[in-house]
Design an enzyme around this catalytic site. Sequence first.
Site, short mmCIF file in Angstrom:
data_model
loop_
_atom_site.label_atom_id
_atom_site.label_comp_id
_atom_site.label_asym_id
_atom_site.label_seq_id
_atom_site.Cartn_x
_atom_site.Cartn_y
_atom_site.Cartn_z
N GLU A 127 0.85 -1.18 0.00
CA GLU A 127 0.00 0.00 0.00
C GLU A 127 0.89 1.24 0.00
O GLU A 127 1.83 1.32 0.81
CB GLU A 127 -0.92 0.02 1.22
CG GLU A 127 -1.94 1.14 1.15
CD GLU A 127 -2.92 1.14 2.32
OE1 GLU A 127 -3.75 2.05 2.39
OE2 GLU A 127 -2.86 0.23 3.16
N ALA A 268 1.68 -0.08 10.66
CA ALA A 268 1.33 -1.47 10.39
C ALA A 268 0.53 -1.50 9.11
O ALA A 268 0.12 -0.47 8.58
CB ALA A 268 0.53 -2.08 11.54
N MET A 269 0.30 -2.73 8.60
CA MET A 269 -0.44 -2.91 7.35
C MET A 269 -1.38 -4.09 7.46
O MET A 269 -0.99 -5.16 7.95
CB MET A 269 0.56 -3.11 6.21
CG MET A 269 -0.10 -3.32 4.86
SD MET A 269 -1.13 -1.91 4.39
CE MET A 269 -2.28 -2.72 3.29
N GLU A 270 -2.62 -3.90 6.98
CA GLU A 270 -3.71 -4.83 7.24
C GLU A 270 -3.84 -5.95 6.23
O GLU A 270 -4.92 -6.54 6.08
CB GLU A 270 -5.03 -4.06 7.30
CG GLU A 270 -5.52 -3.52 5.94
CD GLU A 270 -5.10 -2.10 5.64
OE1 GLU A 270 -5.71 -1.46 4.78
OE2 GLU A 270 -4.14 -1.62 6.27
N ASN A 271 -2.79 -6.30 5.49
CA ASN A 271 -2.88 -7.33 4.47
C ASN A 271 -3.74 -8.51 4.92
O ASN A 271 -3.61 -8.99 6.04
CB ASN A 271 -1.48 -7.86 4.13
CG ASN A 271 -0.45 -6.77 4.07
OD1 ASN A 271 -0.47 -5.94 3.19
ND2 ASN A 271 0.45 -6.76 5.05
N HIS A 303 -6.82 -1.77 15.22
CA HIS A 303 -7.04 -1.06 13.96
C HIS A 303 -6.81 -1.99 12.76
O HIS A 303 -7.66 -2.08 11.86
CB HIS A 303 -6.11 0.14 13.88
CG HIS A 303 -6.26 0.96 12.63
ND1 HIS A 303 -7.06 2.07 12.55
CD2 HIS A 303 -5.70 0.81 11.40
CE1 HIS A 303 -6.99 2.57 11.34
NE2 HIS A 303 -6.17 1.82 10.61
N GLU A 304 -5.67 -2.65 12.74
CA GLU A 304 -5.36 -3.49 11.59
C GLU A 304 -6.29 -4.70 11.51
O GLU A 304 -6.68 -5.12 10.42
CB GLU A 304 -3.89 -3.93 11.63
CG GLU A 304 -2.88 -2.81 11.72
CD GLU A 304 -3.05 -1.73 10.66
OE1 GLU A 304 -3.56 -2.02 9.56
OE2 GLU A 304 -2.69 -0.57 10.93
N HIS A 307 -9.64 -3.72 10.04
CA HIS A 307 -9.58 -3.55 8.59
C HIS A 307 -10.04 -4.79 7.83
O HIS A 307 -10.37 -4.70 6.64
CB HIS A 307 -8.16 -3.21 8.16
CG HIS A 307 -7.88 -1.75 8.03
ND1 HIS A 307 -8.71 -0.86 7.38
CD2 HIS A 307 -6.81 -1.00 8.46
CE1 HIS A 307 -8.19 0.35 7.41
NE2 HIS A 307 -7.04 0.30 8.06
#
Length: 882
Positions: A127, A268-271, A303-304, A307
């Site tokens: 992202e 962080a990233m919600e993959n 949060h992640e 998502h």
Amino acid sequence: MRHPSNVAVRLADYRPADFLIDTVALDISLHRTETKVVARLALRRNPKGAPGAPLVLDGDELTLVGVKVDGRPLGAQDYTATPDQLTLTAVPEAPFTLEIETRVDPTANTQLSGLYRSGSAYCTQCEAEGFRRITYFLDRPDVLSVYTTRIDADKSEAPILLSNGNPGETGDLPGGRHYAVWRDPFPKPSYLFALVGGDLGVVRDHFKTTSGRQVTLAIHVEHGKEARAEYAMDALKRSMRWDEEKFGREYDLDVFNIVAVSDFNMGAMENKGLNIFNDKYVLASPETATDVDYAGIEAVIAHEYFHNWTGNRITCRDWFQLCLKEGLTVFRDQEFSADMRSRAVERIGDVRGLRLAQFPEDAGPLAHPVRPEVYHEINNFYTATVYEKGAEIVRMLRTLIGDDCFRRGMDIYFERFDGTAATVEDFLSCFAEASGRDLSHFALWYSQAGTPVLSTEGSYDQNAKTFALTLRQEIAPTPGQQEKKPAVIPVALALFGQNGEKLDLESADARPDELARGLFELSDSTRTVTFKNIPSQPVVSALRGFSAPVRLEPAPASADLEKLLACDDDPFNRWQAAQSLALRAIFARVDAARAGAPLPSAPGYVAALRTILSGADADPAFAAQALSLPSETDLAREAGSNVDPDELFAARFGLLEEIGRALASEAEAIYARLSEASPYSPDAASAGRRSLKTVALDLVAAGDPAKGSALAESQFAAAGNMTDRLAALALLALLGGDAREKAFAAFYAQFEGDALVIDKWFALQATIPEPATTQRVIDLMSHPDFSLSNPNRVRSLIGVFANANLTRFHALDGSGYDLLTKIILELDPKNPQVAARLLSSLRSWRTMEPRRRALIEARLRRIVAQEGLSADTKDIATRALA
């Protein structure tokens, strides 16, 4: 192709993709410098696309090896390829398979976008537009595909191989390699693709969903740090249960993996099914993490995870709709934190964060709507406006239509748009249906930049026993939006009598539901509500709970603020009253100093704080917030123009000294009581007590620096947790002298090698408000533990210096600006995202007094003139100067 900074991407120009990609099969052979990627894409023409259009795929610094269509190798004459784009002019009209082979170098990828190495591990960040750095693709969020990923790697180097979805077959290969297959059954855009390969420790657990499914949970961290992931695992399980109970959302895969890495541009990233985290938001122990760290981990984990539904199952149609996933999910994580901790303190913290980052953004050259209409570089729109203001808009929507209608609207949203890429209009339509309201006027919040200013003016009629309250709103022009329309503002109100009693609300000018809820809608420029049966001049409590993201000006009279601080049953407005009194006292000192007049005292404010201290045991966390003065950044924002950081620092510190001397005995008693030994726990109540203890210590030191220093030295030496240790070190950093340097040396000696703790060591030194600090920061950049390649380290030293040390960063000799400029230009070719975010620290440069304003403008022009400047950094600098 990555858009150069002179090319605008406009919402109005959106059109559907010419092709759809139903399935993606990736075969990725990991290698440190030459990773092989084979992508097999099942494509078909999009009925909504342009007939006969060529297939144009995005790339970014890619090396193409070969292309096949339906198994047939293409010659060079059949396509046009550059590192940034692959174009096929003649493709089958029927569905076809495209196979693309590329090579990428993870080790050389210092941008930390696409596939790169963090320590000894391979990981990805896709992202917003990182997938195109792995293979050529329709890298846009409205192209949703089902992914199957096969990964192979050297087994000794990467015994763990992870990707999105559920695990499939695994096996060994010749030459000491092995492979793993992952299948994600849910269509997703390319930005949610993720891959991790490495030798990592793991913490495992299980979660049983409401429907009875068993989900395997795993958090992967560096070996030896497994115990520090236990709190993150607990937060994950609580998040999963909360989302089931509050929103009816159940997790949908068989596994949920989190991987913590030390090199990450974001939090962080919600993959899908494989969240990748900056290890700052995973690792915690009492010895290494503060209460703030624990709360941050809890919020970001939530949060992640949230998502999964608001971002993954329903994604955004285009990047202009970014607020649709981020603002909504921030709202959800704020609600989770409020349920896990103190709702009042959470609300105060959320608003402080909004005012700290988003209000200045809205008031400066980088202002943009929550849903922008144009961008040059999408990475620069991961902003406080999109996230925090976006969350406030969702909160306002719930406030306006009520909890029940809001939940029905969310249920409709999940049911109607699951598996699609949605828009803001799609989102609002669900709540219009659930509530029966026309939300077209409310939608203006998404398209109009700027922070509305709300004012209240009351007139009491003694004879008629009525009180006429006029509400007004005004929005200043912002870049590209000179004319503003009135917004829909929900104003939560209460009236209090002179004895502190809350008055019943009666009026012929308001709807019955407004009177019952104490919530009045301001949809025009002005509205007057006349309240009946008011026995005496009332005190107005407006914008209760911060019911809208607006500025309330002017603040009530000091006598009214003191009364609200004593009697208001809304915790937020009690806190706001304390803040307003503090602001008034500090700016009175600034004005007196400029006039050469004696500095005024603030006996009313001090008396109010004494009252808070006397009742602090009832809610220590709230008391700590109410007793804390506005920060220098808060003061600069409230000053609005001709900001002189030295004046603000002196006025604030002078008031703190006055308070410390006046409340010395009370502060010492609270500090002594809260210093009694007890086992550490990160729960909200315990954290609240430690927060109040820190505020009490700061007050003691303000009134008597020698006593404060002695107490801080003792606390530092005896601290059994990082919260107490760091609080003591922070105070010693401010007080200076040999005690400070000895404490810094002892801290480093104890935690050398622990990167996250050493980040704190760097950050505290960057905040020292002394002339020598700029040189200290320069010297620290030569420290063996400092590296420009690690975003956490850059943020901890340079970011903190530029954003949290106003007096030194804004030194009149320009040395702070020179340092930031040097770092940005050095960092930009390696990691433009981090460089651009550092540059954003100058977003409010026009509010500075003329001398500093000229110094900053010269540095911005130097940056813009730099040859080869990245699109990310050039975009920020150009907009800042516009």
